[in-house]
Enzyme design. Structure first.
Site, short mmCIF file in Angstrom:
data_model
loop_
_atom_site.label_atom_id
_atom_site.label_comp_id
_atom_site.label_asym_id
_atom_site.label_seq_id
_atom_site.Cartn_x
_atom_site.Cartn_y
_atom_site.Cartn_z
N CYS A 50 44.05 11.54 44.46
CA CYS A 50 45.46 11.45 44.34
C CYS A 50 46.10 12.72 45.01
CB CYS A 50 45.86 11.02 42.77
SG CYS A 50 45.21 9.61 42.45
N CYS A 106 44.02 23.41 54.00
CA CYS A 106 44.53 22.10 53.87
C CYS A 106 45.15 22.50 52.41
CB CYS A 106 43.65 20.99 54.01
SG CYS A 106 42.28 21.09 52.67
#
Length: 389
Positions: free
Chosen positions: A201, A347
């Site tokens: 998520c 990232c």
């Protein structure tokens, strides 16, 4: 299934007091529940793995329904980004342990219930003992190692495992219970997917109300198991698409070759699930800490900082000096990178950048590093002005 998992002797010993008779009056007037069924709920013990998106609605409704003892396993603290979906917690709870927040909220919902809080990671070492103390396990985890672990331990202990998962706009739930005639999680997924192929998520996002729908379905299945009513989702998987508002039911079959619940099982105790799922196995990927990156930036050392997130993430938060090359484009844009200079890739949390580092190594880049923990770690450890999401 129409037989309760709570035996008559246990439920018979749980008489309802005057306050409970009033609190549960809407249950008591239902012929499918009555005071006998409510006594079964009071006698029941349910373990929720996680106090997050799925665990929040499940625990809230189980507490309100009068499940006598609710255990919760969690080790995390409440973060601002949790509040969009984890309704056990509020703004005032940011920075508190999720168990503390859950305790206060659940006791406010129903002070009559008992709460057992387990501040730990659900692991191969503690899972068998934890599961053995409960009648039903509600798996609200968001990672594959925990799902395989909870499945296996529930099969060994012959306990129903009420499974749920969510991803962006889709969710699914079922009850894994080979001892009740259905399959287990391994029957569906004998092998885990590559760890980098399925974002969680935090990487892919999730519509905030979706865990509420799936978590409530998990609570419904748990209550049906305890009360012994209705058709439990054993051998059936319910899939929900929020964008289309459509439910789809899939029939599940038990795999006779399953290594845990099959005809000739080969796994009889918990294994190393991190290794089984390839989590944390970064191989030869060199990493760099946020502090080392800051040191290099401050010293003016030559290097390239490559951000492999998506453009919309780059708009939310960025590290000064980072060049955006999304992971899906990096193989086609290698000519934009300096082969002689060190390349530091980041990232959101470090998983996608690990993929990029592998790719760059395969293409002959020797001085390439993965920023450990991604931009989240940079925000936590170096620059709190960089938003976390």
């Amino acid at each position: 299934m129409n037989r309760s998992i709570i035996d008559d002797e246990r439920s018979g010993a749980m008489r309802l007091n005057i306050d409970e008779l009033q609190r549960y009056s809407r249950h008591l007037i239902m012929p499918e529940v009555t005071s006998e069924g409510q006594s079964r709920l009071k006698a029941a013990r349910v373990l929720c793995i996680g106090a997050g998106g799925l665990g929040s609605p499940a625990a809230l409704y189980l507490a309100a329904a009068g499940v006598g003892t609710i255990g919760i396993v969690d080790f995390d603290d409440v973060d601002l980004s949790n509040l969009q979906r984890q309704i056990l917690h509020g703004t005032k709870d940011i920075g508190r342990g999720k168990l503390e927040s859950a305790r206060d909220r659940l006791h406010d919902i129903n002070p009559q219930i008992e709460l057992e809080l387990h501040k730990c990671r659900f692991s191969s070492e503690n899972a068998p003992q934890l599961v053995s103390r409960y009648d039903v396990i509600v798996d609200g985890s968001d990672n594959f190692p925990t799902r395989y672990l909870s499945n296996d331990v529930c099969v060994f202990a012959r306990k129903p495992n009420v499974y749920g998962s969510v991803f962006r706009f889709e969710g699914q739930t079922t009850v894994f219970a080979p001892h009740l005639g259905g399959p287990c999680y391994r029957c569906l997924f004998p092998e885990p997917p590559p760890p980098e192929s399925v974002p969680n998520c935090a990487q892919a996002g999730v519509l905030g109300v979706l865990p509420g729908i799936i978590g409530m379905l998990q609570a419904i299945e748990t209550l049906k198991l305890i009360l012994g009513i209705g058709e439990v989702l054993v051998g059936r998987l319910l899939h929900f698409d929020a964008l289309k508002v459509k439910f789809r039911e899939l029939n599940l079959r038990r795999d006779p070759q399953c290594p845990v619940c099959g005809e000739n099982p080969t796994i009889f105790a918990p294994i190393d699930y991190e290794q089984f799922c390839g989590v944390g196995d970064e191989g030869a990927i060199p990493g760099m800490s946020p502090h080392e990156l800051k040191r290099r930036k401050d010293a003016g050392d030559p290097f390239e900082l490559i951000d492999v997130r998506e453009p919309f993430e780059y708009e939310i938060a960025r590290i000064d000096g980072a060049k955006l090359i999304p992971l899906g484009e990096i193989a086609e844009r290698l000519d934009e990178l300096e082969r002689e200079q060190p390349i530091i890739v980041h990232c959101h949390s470090g998983k996608r950048s690990a993929q990029a580092v592998r790719l760059l190594q395969q293409r002959g880049f020797a001085k390439v590093y993965n920023l450990e923990g991604g931009i989240d770690a940079w925000s936590e450890q170096i620059d709190p002005n960089v938003p976390q999401y």
